[in-house]
Design an enzyme around this catalytic site. Structure first.
Site, PDB file in Angstrom:
ATOM      1  N   ILE A  12       0.912  -1.338   0.021  1.00 53.49           N
ATOM      2  CA  ILE A  12      -0.029   0.078   0.108  1.00 53.49           C
ATOM      3  C   ILE A  12       0.987   1.303  -0.040  1.00 53.49           C
ATOM      4  CG2 ILE A  12      -2.095   1.127   1.136  1.00 53.49           C
ATOM      5  CD1 ILE A  12      -2.721  -1.602   2.610  1.00 53.49           C
ATOM      6  N   LEU A  33      13.268  -2.513   4.540  1.00 54.59           N
ATOM      7  CA  LEU A  33      13.109  -3.539   3.842  1.00 54.59           C
ATOM      8  C   LEU A  33      12.885  -5.082   4.496  1.00 54.59           C
ATOM      9  CD1 LEU A  33      15.907  -2.220   1.155  1.00 54.59           C
ATOM     10  CD2 LEU A  33      13.390  -2.075   1.380  1.00 54.59           C
ATOM     11  N   TYR A 140      -2.642  -9.226  15.790  1.00 53.53           N
ATOM     12  CA  TYR A 140      -2.519  -7.965  14.919  1.00 53.53           C
ATOM     13  C   TYR A 140      -3.690  -6.906  15.321  1.00 53.53           C
ATOM     14  CZ  TYR A 140      -3.041  -5.838  10.305  1.00 53.53           C
ATOM     15  OH  TYR A 140      -3.251  -4.724   9.564  1.00 53.53           O
ATOM     16  N   PHE A 168     -10.062  -2.161   5.175  1.00 51.96           N
ATOM     17  CA  PHE A 168     -10.519  -3.556   4.984  1.00 51.96           C
ATOM     18  C   PHE A 168      -9.628  -4.577   4.377  1.00 51.96           C
ATOM     19  CE2 PHE A 168     -14.568  -3.876   7.585  1.00 51.96           C
ATOM     20  CZ  PHE A 168     -14.480  -2.393   8.097  1.00 51.96           C
TER      21      PHE A 168
END
Ligand code: UDP
Length: 324
Positions: A12, A33, A140, A168
């Site tokens: 994203i 990274l 999470y 979502f």
């Protein structure tokens, strides 16, 4: 504006860097990274660094005279979080704390962060609005909820404004094929289904076939990554105008089952997806579907790409280009 993008070498993040650059912002990617890829840093400068390294962050903020931060760098696998919770609390909670400390010390006024629908757990009512009580069912989701609580407390104490975008299921790839989804190993549903269709894996495993859903498979809300990127731009613009903090859902507002994904992959590729039903994955709620009214009102967000066919088509374009 000069924007620091943590995790800008990721999925994203890289799409957002492209969108920021196209809108005239100066982008500085800060990434260790660990899961991101140097090859996806195609827009802006690159600084190799860990978000847990507060001093390095501070130096980078000073060097580039950073005006705002978009924070993607995180661990983001539901399944992994269940077996390795420490990694999630370290990277997502301590990592965000380190960024907030650096912002406070260097006077950076606002931040946009990656929230998640996983904070809601398994709510009874769909679609999910932001006021739905947060009750995460995996580490999470819990780590991202703690992140939001810290943001609220740092705002009270130090005036740092923030927007948490509760995504979502991010899906699809850049419509121009310039960046895309590149996870190692790839665990997400749409790329796995495409990999099964083109023979890169023998079969897609469907995690659970007897959920209390119309066809027995999990229902998720797949929102195109370029629409997510656009929401980050709008959030930065919003905060730069001095406006207040928000938690905002981002979803396509459509529930899609795993079988629906499989049949659309067949439509797009012309090939049937071989699959097997496997045991449920711990931490997966049966249905997650967004109400994104708030994003439309507050950010004037209008998703352009978020339909299942385009999500899968754009992923297929990327997979074909790089044969991943
Ligand atoms: N899923 C699946 N097989 C896979 C990958 C995912 O059945 O190989 C299911 C997963 O259990 C969930 C949905 O697809 O119900 C979306 O999972 P994904 O890992 O793509 O995203 P998440 O919801 O974990 O963010």
């Amino acid at each position: 504006m000069r924007i620091l993008v943590t995790g800008g070498a990721g999925y994203i993040g890289s799409h957002t860097c492209k969108a920021l650059t196209h809108q005239g912002h100066t982008v500085i990617v800060y990434d260790n990274l660990s899961t991101g890829h140097r090859e996806l840093v195609r827009w802006g400068d690159f600084v190799f660094g860990d978000i847990l390294d507060t001093q390095r962050l501070r130096a980078c903020i000073r060097q580039y005279r950073i005006e705002g931060i978009i924070h993607f760098a995180a661990s983001a696998y539901v399944g992994e979080s269940v077996v390795e919770p420490g990694k999630y609390f370290r990277n997502n909670v301590c990592g965000t704390l380190s960024i907030l400390d650096a912002m406070r010390d260097e006077g950076v006024p606002y931040i946009v962060v990656s929230g998640t629908c996983a904070v809601y757990g398994s709510p009874d009512n769909m679609p999910i609005i932001e006021d739905t009580p947060a009750n995460p069912i995996n580490p999470y989701g819990a780590s991202k909820l703690f992140m939001e609580r810290m943001l609220a407390d740092f705002e009270n104490a130090h005036g740092i404004r923030w927007i948490s975008l509760r995504y979502f299921n991010a899906a699809g790839c850049d419509p121009d094929g310039e960046t895309g989804e590149w996870h190692e190993p790839e665990t997400h549903l749409i790329p796995r289904a495409l990999m099964a269709a083109i023979g890169k894996i023998p079969a897609l495993e469907i995690f659970g076939g007897d959920y209390p859903t119309p066809d027995g498979t999990c229902v998720r809300d797949y929102v195109h990554v370029s629409d997510l990127a656009d929401a980050h731009l709008r959030s930065i613009d919003f905060l730069s105008k001095g406006k207040k903090s928000h938690i905002i859902n981002l979803g396509a507002e459509k529930g899609t089952s795993i079988y629906e994904v499989i049949s659309t992959v067949k439509e797009v590729t012309g090939v049937s997806v071989p699959y097997i039903i496997s045991p449920k994955r711990t931490g997966d709620p049966p249905i997650l579907q967004a109400d994104s009214t708030k994003a439309k009102i507050i950010l004037e967000w209008k998703p352009k790409y978020s339909n299942l066919n385009f999500n899968i088509n754009s992923s297929f374009l990327w997979i074909n280009k790089y044969n991943k």
